[in-house]
Design a protein around this motif. Structure first.
Motif, short mmCIF file in Angstrom:
data_model
loop_
_atom_site.label_atom_id
_atom_site.label_comp_id
_atom_site.label_asym_id
_atom_site.label_seq_id
_atom_site.Cartn_x
_atom_site.Cartn_y
_atom_site.Cartn_z
N ALA A 43 -2.39 7.59 -2.92
CA ALA A 43 -1.47 8.26 -2.01
C ALA A 43 -1.23 7.34 -0.82
O ALA A 43 -2.18 6.87 -0.20
N ASN A 44 0.03 7.04 -0.52
CA ASN A 44 0.38 6.07 0.51
C ASN A 44 1.65 6.47 1.25
O ASN A 44 2.45 7.24 0.73
N LEU A 45 1.84 5.85 2.40
CA LEU A 45 3.14 5.86 3.04
C LEU A 45 3.85 4.61 2.55
O LEU A 45 3.29 3.51 2.57
N GLU A 46 5.08 4.77 2.06
CA GLU A 46 5.83 3.65 1.50
C GLU A 46 7.28 3.69 1.96
O GLU A 46 7.82 4.76 2.21
N TRP A 47 7.87 2.51 2.03
CA TRP A 47 9.28 2.41 2.34
C TRP A 47 10.04 2.52 1.02
O TRP A 47 9.83 1.74 0.11
#
Length: 153
Positions: free
Chosen positions: A114-118
């Motif tokens: 689970a990540n923050l991604e562009w």
């Protein structure tokens, strides 16, 4: 943490996230890698507007999905549920990432990552030759110790 804006082969927009203790060295290395692979750095603001920061939860591709399951994920904040070659992806606003992870776990799902991604607002589908060049560029950037992530549009 530094976010470089760039254009790859064929003018494909890219964001390159680096973690470094020497911004000038990393900038020079990224610029060199881009030049070797028919890419170039962009000016601040030239590419970033084409992307939005999203929370992405990756589940195993074979995760059982029912209508009730999908509704629960939407209630937890999922804006999109995508099945890709390697995973089932739940995409949400950044502030909904934790609640989405908790909801997925509560339903017995295994979270791979689970990540923050562009994510590109309007993804580009390059021709096969350009796609091959982009793969080589992404691989070269990935080999750099300071580069943490590369996002293509």
């Amino acid at each position: 943490e530094v976010l470089f804006e760039a254009y790859g082969p064929g003018g494909v927009p890219m964001l390159i996230k680096a973690i470094t203790d020497n911004r000038n060295r990393t900038l020079a290395e990224v610029r060199h890698i881009l030049a070797e692979h028919d890419g170039k750095l962009g000016e601040p603001g030239s590419v970033r507007w084409m992307f939005e920061l999203k929370g992405v939860v990756y589940l195993p591709r074979d995760t059982a999905r029912t209508e009730e399951w999908e509704l629960a994920m939407i209630d937890a904040g999922a804006d999109d549920i995508r099945l890709t070659e390697g995973a089932l992806e739940l995409v949400a606003q950044p502030e909904k990432l934790e609640s989405l992870k908790q909801a997925a776990r509560a339903l017995g799902n295994t979270i791979d990552e689970a990540n923050l991604e562009w994510i590109a607002k309007n993804p580009v589908q390059p021709d096969p030759a350009t796609a091959a060049q982009l793969e080589k560029l992404f691989a070269a950037l990935d080999e750099n110790d300071d580069v943490a992530d590369v996002y293509g549009g």
